[in-house]
Scaffold this active site. Structure first.
Site, mmCIF file in Angstrom:
data_model
loop_
_atom_site.group_PDB
_atom_site.id
_atom_site.type_symbol
_atom_site.label_atom_id
_atom_site.label_comp_id
_atom_site.label_asym_id
_atom_site.label_seq_id
_atom_site.Cartn_x
_atom_site.Cartn_y
_atom_site.Cartn_z
ATOM 1 N N HIS A 47 0.844 -1.188 0.000
ATOM 2 C CA HIS A 47 0.000 0.000 0.000
ATOM 3 C C HIS A 47 0.884 1.244 0.000
ATOM 4 O O HIS A 47 2.111 1.154 0.121
ATOM 5 C CB HIS A 47 -0.953 -0.003 1.205
ATOM 6 C CG HIS A 47 -0.290 -0.150 2.521
ATOM 7 N ND1 HIS A 47 -0.442 -1.254 3.331
ATOM 8 C CD2 HIS A 47 0.560 0.665 3.179
ATOM 9 C CE1 HIS A 47 0.273 -1.108 4.418
ATOM 10 N NE2 HIS A 47 0.895 0.052 4.358
HETATM 11 C C1 T46 Z 1 3.964 -1.027 6.570
HETATM 12 C C2 T46 Z 1 4.255 -2.401 6.996
HETATM 13 C C3 T46 Z 1 5.708 -2.690 7.161
HETATM 14 C C4 T46 Z 1 -2.756 -0.327 13.866
HETATM 15 O O1 T46 Z 1 -3.740 -0.417 14.611
HETATM 16 N N1 T46 Z 1 -1.792 0.595 14.126
HETATM 17 C C5 T46 Z 1 -0.694 0.744 13.341
HETATM 18 O O2 T46 Z 1 0.161 1.618 13.630
HETATM 19 C C6 T46 Z 1 -0.537 -0.134 12.218
HETATM 20 C C7 T46 Z 1 0.684 -0.006 11.316
HETATM 21 C C8 T46 Z 1 -1.496 -1.056 11.969
HETATM 22 N N2 T46 Z 1 -2.594 -1.170 12.799
HETATM 23 C C9 T46 Z 1 -3.583 -2.230 12.535
HETATM 24 C C10 T46 Z 1 -4.317 -2.129 11.212
HETATM 25 C C11 T46 Z 1 -4.634 -3.572 10.887
HETATM 26 O O3 T46 Z 1 -5.824 -3.957 11.552
HETATM 27 O O4 T46 Z 1 -2.872 -3.472 12.480
HETATM 28 C C12 T46 Z 1 -3.461 -4.341 11.522
HETATM 29 C C13 T46 Z 1 -2.453 -4.802 10.483
HETATM 30 O O5 T46 Z 1 -2.058 -3.667 9.688
HETATM 31 P P1 T46 Z 1 -1.638 -3.824 8.146
HETATM 32 O O6 T46 Z 1 -2.558 -4.758 7.484
HETATM 33 O O7 T46 Z 1 -1.518 -2.451 7.576
HETATM 34 O O8 T46 Z 1 -0.206 -4.528 8.323
HETATM 35 P P2 T46 Z 1 0.982 -4.730 7.288
HETATM 36 O O9 T46 Z 1 1.978 -5.586 7.962
HETATM 37 O O10 T46 Z 1 0.498 -5.150 5.944
HETATM 38 O O11 T46 Z 1 1.592 -3.243 7.068
HETATM 39 C C14 T46 Z 1 2.162 -2.549 8.158
HETATM 40 C C15 T46 Z 1 1.915 -1.052 8.004
HETATM 41 O O12 T46 Z 1 0.524 -0.800 7.883
HETATM 42 C C16 T46 Z 1 2.590 -0.517 6.769
HETATM 43 O O13 T46 Z 1 2.512 0.896 6.735
HETATM 44 O O14 T46 Z 1 4.767 -0.386 5.912
HETATM 45 O O15 T46 Z 1 3.572 -2.778 8.195
#
Ligand code: T46
Length: 129
Positions: A47
């Site tokens: 993303h």
């Molecule tokens: C990135 C990679 C390396 C939160 O509540 N707080 C936060 O600060 C973050 C980052 C996420 N969340 C929640 C949102 C989702 O329910 O944690 C869950 C997993 O998040 P996401 O699907 O975005 O996770 P990744 O591992 O695909 O991505 C994350 C970051 O979002 C992204 O910016 O660079 O880690």
């Protein structure tokens, strides 16, 4: 978009890397999070953000980061705890090829806000063009 090598401090007891806001990272740090336990062959991220800038360091293990500005893609190896990578806003980022022991630390200039995410690649292209 390039890897930044931080000075490794410390002495014969072990190593230390210091990161200071607006000194070693080009923004004020509002949020720190880390991801670990990533399953084999899984890609994370995939993303972009409207405003969030990120700074990524594999503090343990290794992974690869592909950054895409909508025109070119570059893949970087994060495989040492003194290597950092800046991901600007409006850059599509994918994290992949995680080692089992990878702990990827991310510093960000914004608090978490889902409305800042662009999770659809076509929408990302539309926004940047
Ligand atoms: C990135 C990679 C390396 C939160 O509540 N707080 C936060 O600060 C973050 C980052 C996420 N969340 C929640 C949102 C989702 O329910 O944690 C869950 C997993 O998040 P996401 O699907 O975005 O996770 P990744 O591992 O695909 O991505 C994350 C970051 O979002 C992204 O910016 O660079 O880690």
């Amino acid at each position: 978009m390039s890897i930044i090598l931080h000075e490794v401090l410390g002495d014969n007891r072990g190593q230390l890397v210091a990161i200071e806001e607006s000194v070693n990272v080009p923004f004020d740090i509002k949020r720190v999070f880390y991801i670990y336990g990533t399953q084999k062959k899984v890609s994370r991220g995939d993303h972009s953000h409207y405003n969030t800038k990120q700074y990524l360091i594999a503090v343990n293990g290794s992974c690869k980061i592909t950054l895409d500005n909508g025109k070119t893609k570059q893949t970087f190896d994060l495989d040492e705890p003194n290597k950092g990578l800046f991901q600007d806003a409006l850059i599509w980022g994918s994290m992949h090829d995680f080692s089992d022991d990878c702990v990827l630390l991310i510093l960000a200039n914004e608090y978490y806000d889902e409305s800042d995410y662009i999770r659809d690649y076509q929408e990302f292209l539309d926004v940047i063009h």
